[in-house]
Motif scaffolding. Structure first.
Motif, short mmCIF file in Angstrom:
data_model
loop_
_atom_site.label_atom_id
_atom_site.label_comp_id
_atom_site.label_asym_id
_atom_site.label_seq_id
_atom_site.Cartn_x
_atom_site.Cartn_y
_atom_site.Cartn_z
N LEU A 11 0.86 -1.20 0.00
CA LEU A 11 0.00 0.00 0.00
C LEU A 11 0.89 1.23 0.00
N LEU A 12 1.78 1.48 -0.91
CA LEU A 12 2.77 2.50 -0.70
C LEU A 12 2.78 3.59 -1.75
N LEU A 13 3.52 4.62 -1.41
CA LEU A 13 3.78 5.79 -2.26
C LEU A 13 2.93 6.98 -1.87
N VAL A 14 3.47 8.24 -1.85
CA VAL A 14 2.75 9.36 -1.26
C VAL A 14 3.09 10.71 -1.84
N LEU A 15 2.67 11.73 -1.08
CA LEU A 15 2.92 13.12 -1.37
C LEU A 15 3.22 13.85 -0.09
N LEU A 16 3.99 14.84 -0.16
CA LEU A 16 4.23 15.74 0.95
C LEU A 16 5.11 16.89 0.54
N ALA A 17 5.48 17.66 1.52
CA ALA A 17 6.37 18.75 1.22
C ALA A 17 7.09 19.22 2.43
N GLY A 18 8.00 20.11 2.32
CA GLY A 18 8.81 20.51 3.43
C GLY A 18 8.83 21.97 3.67
N CYS A 19 9.97 22.54 3.85
CA CYS A 19 10.10 23.94 4.22
C CYS A 19 11.19 24.57 3.39
N SER A 20 11.40 25.86 3.55
CA SER A 20 12.40 26.53 2.76
C SER A 20 13.76 26.34 3.37
N ALA A 21 14.62 25.60 2.70
CA ALA A 21 15.99 25.42 3.15
C ALA A 21 16.86 25.56 1.92
N PRO A 22 18.10 26.08 2.08
CA PRO A 22 18.95 26.26 0.92
C PRO A 22 19.16 24.94 0.19
N SER A 23 19.06 24.95 -1.11
CA SER A 23 19.22 23.73 -1.89
C SER A 23 19.38 24.09 -3.36
N THR A 24 20.05 23.19 -4.06
CA THR A 24 20.17 23.35 -5.50
C THR A 24 19.08 22.58 -6.23
N SER A 25 18.18 21.94 -5.47
CA SER A 25 17.11 21.15 -6.06
C SER A 25 16.04 22.05 -6.65
N PRO A 26 15.14 21.47 -7.46
CA PRO A 26 14.08 22.27 -8.06
C PRO A 26 13.23 22.96 -7.02
N THR A 27 12.83 24.17 -7.31
CA THR A 27 11.92 24.91 -6.45
C THR A 27 10.78 25.43 -7.31
N PRO A 28 9.64 25.74 -6.69
CA PRO A 28 8.50 26.17 -7.51
C PRO A 28 8.83 27.44 -8.28
N PRO A 29 8.36 27.56 -9.52
CA PRO A 29 8.59 28.79 -10.26
C PRO A 29 7.93 29.97 -9.56
N ASP A 109 10.62 9.94 -8.32
CA ASP A 109 11.60 11.02 -8.31
C ASP A 109 10.84 12.31 -8.02
N LEU A 110 11.09 12.89 -6.87
CA LEU A 110 10.34 14.09 -6.49
C LEU A 110 10.56 15.24 -7.47
N ALA A 111 11.73 15.27 -8.08
CA ALA A 111 11.99 16.32 -9.08
C ALA A 111 11.05 16.20 -10.27
N ASP A 112 10.68 14.96 -10.64
CA ASP A 112 9.72 14.77 -11.73
C ASP A 112 8.35 15.33 -11.35
N VAL A 113 7.98 15.18 -10.09
CA VAL A 113 6.70 15.73 -9.64
C VAL A 113 6.74 17.25 -9.72
N VAL A 114 7.83 17.83 -9.23
CA VAL A 114 7.96 19.29 -9.25
C VAL A 114 7.91 19.81 -10.69
N ALA A 115 8.47 19.03 -11.61
CA ALA A 115 8.50 19.43 -13.02
C ALA A 115 7.16 19.24 -13.72
N GLY A 116 6.17 18.70 -13.02
CA GLY A 116 4.83 18.57 -13.59
C GLY A 116 4.56 17.28 -14.32
N ARG A 117 5.47 16.31 -14.24
CA ARG A 117 5.30 15.08 -15.01
C ARG A 117 4.21 14.16 -14.46
N HIS A 118 3.72 14.45 -13.28
CA HIS A 118 2.65 13.65 -12.69
C HIS A 118 1.35 14.45 -12.57
#
Length: 316
Positions: A11-29, A109-118
């Motif tokens: 029964l696995l797989l989910v959604l969530l989010a975090g907080c603003s922390a410095p990162s080179t990862s994708p961020t919302p436009p 891949d959370l980056a794929d979610v951020v990029a809109g692929r889901h």
């Protein structure tokens, strides 16, 4: 934290989010729409709900053991699962329970979610959720600060993920979904602290805590009271001003009295954690025997817990 997935089903797989922390990862436009939440319509003004994960026995048998039907039912779903149309959520409506849906993004891949692929799937879930008879509590990608480590313990990526899912689903699902952000009660060693993953007040209706008394079965743990388990994280979350849900909890038997541990729960909530508005028991034998019926004394104590007027809050 214990492994929450049932042994017999994936029964696995989910959604969530975090907080603003410095990162080179994708961020919302910068022009991405942020849909503020208006607060919880489900949270009781006084007292708290009791909830259960029915991992040990069928619901009717567990309810008979505790003496009533709890107000909240916890279920785990995978990323692609059509949870708004699931038998569990439909059954909760029939039983008069609020669904607590733990949506887990395993293998994603959370980056794929951020990029809109889901987004197509997310919009379909949102449309189905909008037709629900009553609101659900959606616990997206829980325990990001500990074992699950969604996005590789990268707070910036996690926050972007949680916000993106919210901003696709919330405008369509509306008040049928209340958003839960629930870290583990302790952070993984060397990982960022829980609040680094906080998505922000506009994205969260409830904050939560998953935490257990592991007992003394091994040298890595010690007996902890309910207040010991929950207190430190509660002190971090309470200033955020959201209702708090203990989204998973239980106690082992080794090292002390499980019955006495259970008896401490309501006094601790009433006197030390008044912002807690729901508490969910993880009823399954996994890494420890977390079950209500792990011993006759434990079952009697949980039955007394379920009968306490503090946990008798009525669902709107």
């Amino acid at each position: 934290m214990p492994s929450r997935r049932p042994a017999a089903a994936a029964l696995l797989l989910v959604l969530l989010a975090g907080c603003s922390a410095p990162s080179t990862s994708p961020t919302p436009p910068p022009d991405e729409v942020v849909s503020p939440v208006g607060g919880s319509a489900l949270a009781p003004a006084e007292g708290a709900y009791l909830g259960l994960y029915y991992g040990d026995r069928p619901p009717v048998e567990t309810d008979a053991a505790v003496g009533r039907t709890p107000q909240v039912h916890l279920t785990y779903v995978g990323w692609e699962d059509d949870w708004p149309r699931s038998a569990e959520v439909r059954g909760d409506v029939d039983r008069g329970q609020v669904s607590l849906v733990s949506w887990e993004p395993f293998g994603v891949d959370l980056a794929d979610v951020v990029a809109g692929r889901h987004d197509a799937m997310l919009r379909e879930r949102a449309r189905a959720a909008a037709r629900l008879e009553r609101p659900v509590l959606l616990d997206l990608a829980a325990e990001m600060n500990e074992e699950e480590g969604w996005g590789g313990h990268d707070p910036g990526l996690y926050v972007a993920f949680y916000r993106h899912v919210h901003d696709v689903v919330a405008p369509v699902a509306g008040d049928r979904v209340e958003w839960v952000w629930a870290p583990n009660n302790v952070d993984s060693p060397g990982a960022p602290p829980a609040l680094d993953y906080y998505p922000g007040d506009a994205y969260v209706d409830w904050t939560g805590i998953d935490g257990y008394n592991w007992g003394t079965e091994d040298d890595d743990h010690a007996w902890e009271s309910f207040a010991d388990v929950m207190g430190p994280m509660y002190e971090e979350l309470e200033p955020l001003g959201k209702p708090v849900i203990v989204a998973e909890t239980s106690s082992a038997e080794d090292g002390g009295s499980k019955a006495a541990w259970v008896a401490e729960v309501v006094p601790s909530l009433r006197e030390e954690m008044p912002a807690v508005r729901a508490l969910v028991w993880f009823d399954v034998d996994k890494e420890r025997d977390w079950r209500i019926g792990s011993s006759p004394g434990a079952e009697a104590a949980v039955r007394a817990l379920a009968a306490d007027p503090y946990l008798a809050a009525e669902v709107p």
